[in-house]
Design an enzyme around this catalytic site. Sequence first.
Site, PDB file in Angstrom:
ATOM      1  NE  ARG A  39     -49.178   2.400 -19.633  1.00  0.00           N
ATOM      2  CZ  ARG A  39     -49.402   2.981 -20.818  1.00  0.00           C
ATOM      3  NH1 ARG A  39     -48.940   4.229 -20.930  1.00  0.00           N
ATOM      4  NH2 ARG A  39     -50.017   2.402 -21.624  1.00  0.00           N
ATOM      5  CD  GLU A  46     -63.443  -2.589 -26.752  1.00  0.00           C
ATOM      6  OE1 GLU A  46     -63.229  -2.078 -25.666  1.00  0.00           O
ATOM      7  OE2 GLU A  46     -62.909  -2.086 -27.748  1.00  0.00           O
ATOM      8  CE  LYS A  77     -56.612  -2.467 -23.643  1.00  0.00           C
ATOM      9  NZ  LYS A  77     -55.715  -3.402 -23.834  1.00  0.00           N
ATOM     10  CG  HIS A 124     -53.953  -2.179 -34.049  1.00  0.00           C
ATOM     11  ND1 HIS A 124     -55.389  -1.456 -34.241  1.00  0.00           N
ATOM     12  CD2 HIS A 124     -54.017  -3.275 -34.304  1.00  0.00           C
ATOM     13  CE1 HIS A 124     -55.886  -2.503 -35.099  1.00  0.00           C
ATOM     14  NE2 HIS A 124     -55.189  -3.616 -35.132  1.00  0.00           N
TER      15      HIS A 124
END
Lengths: 162, 521
Positions: B308, B216, B133, B251
Site C-alpha cells: 500500500r 523473529e 509477513k 516500534h
Amino acid sequence: MSWSRDFVHDGEALRVSASGSGAEREVLVGDRRHAVRVVALPDGRVVLTIDGRQHVASAVRLDRGSVQVRVDGHTWMLPAHTGGRGGGSIDATGEVTAPMTGTVLEVAVAIGDRVTAGDTVAVVTAMKMEHRLTAQIDGEVVEVALAAGSNCDAGALIVRIE
Amino acid sequence: MESDPGGSVSFSRPMSRRIERVLVANRGEIAVRIFRSLAEQGIESIAVYSDADADAVHRNVADRSIGLGGSTAAESYLQIEKIIAAANEANACAIHPGYGFLSENAAFSRAVEDAGLVFIGPSGDAMERLGSKQAARIVADRAGVPTVPGCEDQGDDAALLAKAREIGFPVLVKASAGGGGKGMRLVDAEADFLAALKAGRREAQAAFGDSTMLCEKRVFPARHVEIQVLADAHGNAVSLHERECSVQRRHQKVLEEAPSPCVSPELRERMGEASVRLVREAGYRNAGTVEYLVDEDGSFYFLEVNTRLQVEHPVTELVTGLDLVALQVRIAEGASLDELLAGRDLTPRGHALEARIYAEVPEQGFLPAAGRLQHVVEPVGPGVRVDSGVATGSEVSVHFDPMLAKLIVHAPSREAACRRMAHALRESVYLGISTNVDFLCRVVEDPDFVAGRLRTDFLDLKPELASGPTDPPPELAYVAAAIARMVDAVGGGATSTGGGPVARPSAFQSIGGLRVWGGES
C-alpha cells in the site's frame, strides 16, 4: 480590561495578572511587572515585544483554568491553583488510575489479593494500544472500581491498594 | 526498470478504464492527501466518515461525503459492505484504501473488484503473497532476498514458544498482518513470552482482524531502511530508492528521511534490485514498500512488504519529484511504468525529512492523548509540506490512530533539512492536547541525529529527549499565557474575562501581511 489567574509554579502559588488595552499591556507575575507590546497575527498567534525582544505565542485554556502556552517554539503546561486539591499523590496512596480515556481490558486482581509493587493489576486499551498498569506499592487490594469491559476516563480509579 | 513479459506469474488483466471518480476508504491526513492528488488530476473524490468523524477535516475536502455510521473503526472504516455500498451510491468507479484499515485486506481488494470497481492497489492474490509477513518470507526466499531467522505461527502458543527458544532470546513477536508496529513486542526472556504473545494477538485481532503472529530473531543493533517500489500490471517494477526510518518509539516510526545517511550508492542499488525481484516474484502491481533491517556490516535482511501507500511516502515524493498517489491511479488504470516514467531521472535530489505529529505524551511513555485541538497553526515556507488531517476545533478521538499530521521538509542537504525541520516545528501550533512537537524538535537538534548516527534504539538510548526539560516554566511562559489568554485571538473575540477588541480583522490594520493593533477603543 484585566485578566488574572492563580497558577502553581514549582509547588508554590503564583498569581499572574494582565491589564491594559490595545497594543500596550502590562503583566504582573507575582510581584514582577512586565510592559508588553502586543501584535496579533491573523492565524491567532500573538507577537509580544518585551524589553525590545519579540516572542511569538499562543495559549489555550484547559480543564479547571490551567493554561497550555506555546512561546518561541516551546510548549508549557501552567497548572491552575485550584485551592486545596494538590495533585500527584495517586501513586503513594496505592490508587491505580487510568492513564487515559479508554477501555479496561483486563483486571488481573480481586479484592483481598496481595500484590507487590510492579505487579500488573490491570490492562487498559485506547487507540489500539494496550497499557499495562502496575501496582506502585506493596499491599492488599481493597477496591476494584472498574470491571473488565468498562469504559474509563483519564484519571479514573481502577484498583485501590492499601 | 526491468520487464518480464515471459515470467511465471500471471498478472491481473490490465485495465484500460479511465478512472473518473474515486472513493477513499480512509480518514485523517492520508484521505486529505489523496483528495488533493485526485483534484489535481481532475478526478472526483468521495469521502466516507464514521459518526465520530462527522466534523472531521477529511470529510469536508472531498467533492462528496457519505456517512458509514458507527464510531469505532470496526463499525465504520473496516466495514467492507458499507464502503462498497457507498461507492455504488456515489457512482465511484474506483476505491483507494489509503494505509491502515482495509488497505492490506485481500478480501477487500477482491470484494471491490467483484463489485465491478477498480481497487487502487494490488490484486487480492498478490496481497496474500506479500501482505502477510509469514507468506512474504516465502516469496523473499524464492526471490533470493535474505530474511531474518524466524518462525511461523500455527496458532499454537506452546509450539511458538518452543521455536522461539530455538531461535534464542531476545525475539520479536509481531502481527503477521498489517504494519505500524501494532501487536509487536520485544521479548527479552522466555518467562515473558506467553504474556507478550497473548497481548500481541489481541492487538493484532483488534487492528487487523487476524491474530496470526510471527516470531523473529532480533537483529540488533540495526537500522530500519525500506525501499519504495512501483510495479505495474505488465510485469515492470522499479525502485524509487530507500527511506531511512530508524527513529522509532514503541516500534512506530517517528522521523523518516530520504535518502538514508547510511546507505551507499552501491547498497542502494543492491537493495533496490532485491526489492524489484521480490515484488515481481509476487506478481505485484501498485506502489509498495519493502522493509529491511540493515546491520552494522551493511548486510540487509528482509522484514516485510507493505502492499500500500506508506505513511512516509512524501519523503520519496520530494526527492524524486513524483506524485505516488497519481502513479497509483495510473497503474490501476493499466498504464505501464515505461509510459509513466519515460524520460524521468529518478536519482534522489536533495534531502527530505518527515516528522509525524502525534497526539501523545512523550514524558509519559508516549501515551496517546485525546481531546479538542483548540488552536492549530501549520508552518509554510519554501521546502515545507504539511500533510494534515486536523484544524482548529478538531476533536481527536480515542477511536483512531493518534497521528494528527506529517511535517515534511526538503532541502539541498541533510543538515539544511534538519535546520528547516526544527524551524518548521517551532512554527507549528497544536494546542489543546498534548503532542510530540517539542519532542520532535529536540530530536532533530540532537547532535547524533544531525550527524546521522541512527539506530532503531536511537530513542531508547536517549530517554532525555522524551522526558524534556524538567525546569519549571520560565517567566516568559506566564507573561505569554496572560497576554494570549487576555487577547484570546484563537477564541474569535474578546471574552467576558478577556481584554479588548482584538480578534476581529476590523480591529487590525493590515501591514505587510501581519495584522497590527489599531488604536480604536
